[in-house]
Enzyme design. Structure first.
Site, PDB file in Angstrom:
ATOM      1  N   LYS A 111       0.844  -1.209   0.000  1.00  0.00           N
ATOM      2  CA  LYS A 111       0.000   0.000   0.000  1.00  0.00           C
ATOM      3  C   LYS A 111       0.874   1.252   0.000  1.00  0.00           C
ATOM      4  O   LYS A 111       2.079   1.180   0.323  1.00  0.00           O
ATOM      5  CB  LYS A 111      -0.905  -0.006   1.239  1.00  0.00           C
ATOM      6  CG  LYS A 111      -0.154   0.118   2.563  1.00  0.00           C
ATOM      7  CD  LYS A 111      -1.066  -0.164   3.753  1.00  0.00           C
ATOM      8  CE  LYS A 111      -0.301  -0.019   5.064  1.00  0.00           C
ATOM      9  NZ  LYS A 111      -1.006  -0.651   6.186  1.00  0.00           N
ATOM     10  N   ARG A 146     -10.912   0.378  14.567  1.00  0.00           N
ATOM     11  CA  ARG A 146     -10.784   1.302  13.444  1.00  0.00           C
ATOM     12  C   ARG A 146     -11.790   0.889  12.380  1.00  0.00           C
ATOM     13  O   ARG A 146     -12.842   1.494  12.256  1.00  0.00           O
ATOM     14  CB  ARG A 146      -9.329   1.282  12.937  1.00  0.00           C
ATOM     15  CG  ARG A 146      -9.006   2.353  11.926  1.00  0.00           C
ATOM     16  CD  ARG A 146      -7.528   2.377  11.582  1.00  0.00           C
ATOM     17  NE  ARG A 146      -7.054   1.119  10.990  1.00  0.00           N
ATOM     18  CZ  ARG A 146      -5.801   0.892  10.609  1.00  0.00           C
ATOM     19  NH1 ARG A 146      -4.876   1.827  10.755  1.00  0.00           N
ATOM     20  NH2 ARG A 146      -5.452  -0.256  10.081  1.00  0.00           N
ATOM     21  N   TYR A 152      18.060  30.511   9.508  1.00  0.00           N
ATOM     22  CA  TYR A 152      16.862  31.244   9.938  1.00  0.00           C
ATOM     23  C   TYR A 152      16.756  31.293  11.458  1.00  0.00           C
ATOM     24  O   TYR A 152      16.910  30.275  12.131  1.00  0.00           O
ATOM     25  CB  TYR A 152      15.597  30.601   9.367  1.00  0.00           C
ATOM     26  CG  TYR A 152      15.407  30.863   7.888  1.00  0.00           C
ATOM     27  CD1 TYR A 152      15.189  32.155   7.421  1.00  0.00           C
ATOM     28  CD2 TYR A 152      15.455  29.821   6.973  1.00  0.00           C
ATOM     29  CE1 TYR A 152      15.020  32.403   6.068  1.00  0.00           C
ATOM     30  CE2 TYR A 152      15.286  30.055   5.621  1.00  0.00           C
ATOM     31  CZ  TYR A 152      15.069  31.354   5.171  1.00  0.00           C
ATOM     32  OH  TYR A 152      14.894  31.588   3.831  1.00  0.00           O
ATOM     33  N   MET A 163      13.861  25.333   3.133  1.00  0.00           N
ATOM     34  CA  MET A 163      12.971  24.698   2.158  1.00  0.00           C
ATOM     35  C   MET A 163      13.711  23.717   1.258  1.00  0.00           C
ATOM     36  O   MET A 163      13.242  22.620   0.992  1.00  0.00           O
ATOM     37  CB  MET A 163      12.264  25.776   1.321  1.00  0.00           C
ATOM     38  CG  MET A 163      11.097  25.232   0.520  1.00  0.00           C
ATOM     39  SD  MET A 163      10.240  26.508  -0.403  1.00  0.00           S
ATOM     40  CE  MET A 163       9.358  27.375   0.884  1.00  0.00           C
TER      41      MET A 163
END
Ligand SMILES: *Cc1c(COP(=O)(O)O)cnc(C)c1O
Length: 382
Positions: free
Chosen positions: A36, A135, A267, A319
């Site tokens: 999956k 679930r 940063y 990023m």
């Protein structure tokens, strides 16, 4: 979904996945690999093809669309869609592509039964029981009624009955796992009582490794196939010995520079050098699914591997870039690979370590890094 414009090199070694399959097969002979979510980020069709070469004849995916992708990708064999039918349109795909939905609501079975008369053949189905996960799934007390319904509905052909273990990776919760197994045994008895004998399946990776007697008719390994040890760092760690991580991930160094003591870096100036520090900038950041959670204010947490040496992450992950301390790697230069996962030698970064730095589990690390463009290798035939 994939990210195909980054500098990151994500490599999947299919030989490792095959070796893990062989290792797990020594515990439970019949395995239905769980592929999956794009094989936990390792490549749905590529992984299934490699496992078929090792003898796998059936697979679990999440949604029907993944099953269709497998079939269209030329992978024969039974495919179970673990989420069942999400909407009624998928029922037709199940017939067309011979996908086995793992149904957990009666209306899913009714939809398939109605469609089967038009199709001129019964729908092959599996059913999921909730034996403690709370679930998805039918409750144990529905077993007898459901078994009769399945036996007496000509449009449905029952292939398998499943339940999923919630705590098999935690030895402190072994009682709960045993309890789940007992409840599933009761479900099994209810089906046999009405004369049905589908395949019964309960075990995930952790159970295959530590409680192979729960393997029943077939087991469903996921994370261990990809080389993560469900028991890493715990008392049962040895059960996962010999598993080989298949995924590695590296980025080139863009820059290597010397900074003076006392310089705030990146940063927010989150990290401040306290000695002369050689800083490498790796071309990978949170846009590449290299989590910003790897940021470090003290340079003592997450690390990357450069030329076989561990190099701590310094300051904030940005990023598309991450700064690392290469002071101990005097030969480091731009273009060197910085391994976020894997790498050569003793110090290779293990998925379990990366997950801990990241504040998550190897499953999530694999799924996220696997969104990047990937390459496939086969270290056995190298
Ligand atoms: C994901 C999944 C598995 C595989 O679990 P691992 O812990 O990765 O081995 C097995 N069964 C079901 C129903 C699943 O959803």
């Amino acid at each position: 979904m994939s990210i195909d414009y980054n500098a990151l090199d994500v490599v999947v070694d299919l030989a490792a996945i095959r070796a893990n399959y062989r290792l797990l097969s020594t515990k439970v002979p019949r395995l239905c690999p769980v592929v999956k979510s794009d094989a936990y980020g390792h490549g749905l069709v590529e992984v299934a093809r490699a496992l078929r070469a090792e003898g796998a004849r059936e697979f679990c995916v999440g949604v029907t669309a993944e099953a269709v992708k497998l079939k269209r990708g030329g992978i024969p064999g039974d495919v179970y869609a673990l989420l069942g039918l999400i909407d009624e349109d998928e029922a037709a795909d199940c017939f067309e592509y011979d996908v086995i939905p793992v149904c957990h609501r009666l209306d899913q079975l009714e939809t398939l039964a109605i469609l089967s008369s038009g199709m001129g053949k019964p729908a092959r189905v599996a059913v999921k029981f909730d034996c403690g996960m709370r679930r998805l799934g039918f409750r144990e007390n529905e077993a007898a009624g459901l078994a009769m319904f399945l036996r007496d509905t000509p449009g449905l052909s029952l292939v398998a009955v499943m339940a999923h273990l919630a705590c098999a990776d935690n030895p402190a919760q072994a009682d709960f796992t045993a309890e789940q197994a007992i409840r599933f045994g009761e479900v099994e008895a209810a089906f046999r009582e009405v004369g049905l004998s589908p395949n019964f399946s309960l075990a995930n990776s952790a159970a295959i490794l530590s409680a192979p007697h729960l393997g029943l008719d077939f087991a469903r390994p996921g994370v261990a196939l990809y080389g993560a040890n469900p028991f890493d760092g715990g008392e049962l760690e040895d059960f996962g010995q010999g598993l080989r991580p298949a995924m590695s991930c590296s980025a080139p160094l863009l820059s290597v520079r010397d900074l003076d003591p006392g310089e705030p870096l990146g940063y927010g100036g989150l990290f401040r050098t306290h000695r002369p520090t050689r800083v490498g900038v790796a071309a990978a950041g949170y846009a590449d699914c290299v989590s910003r959670g790897l940021s470090s204010s003290d340079g003592q947490g997450a690390a990357m591997l450069v030329r076989g040496e561990r190099c701590f992450v310094l300051g904030r992950v940005s990023m598309q870039m991450t700064m690392i301390d290469v002071t101990n790697v005097p030969e480091a230069r731009p273009g060197d690979r910085a391994y976020i996962l894997g790498g050569e030698g003793q110090e290779a970064i293990r998925p379990e370590e990366l997950a801990k730095w990241w504040g998550t589990i190897p499953y999530e690390v694999f799924c996220l890094l696997g969104l990047n463009r990937r390459r496939f290798i086969d270290s056995d035939s190298a």
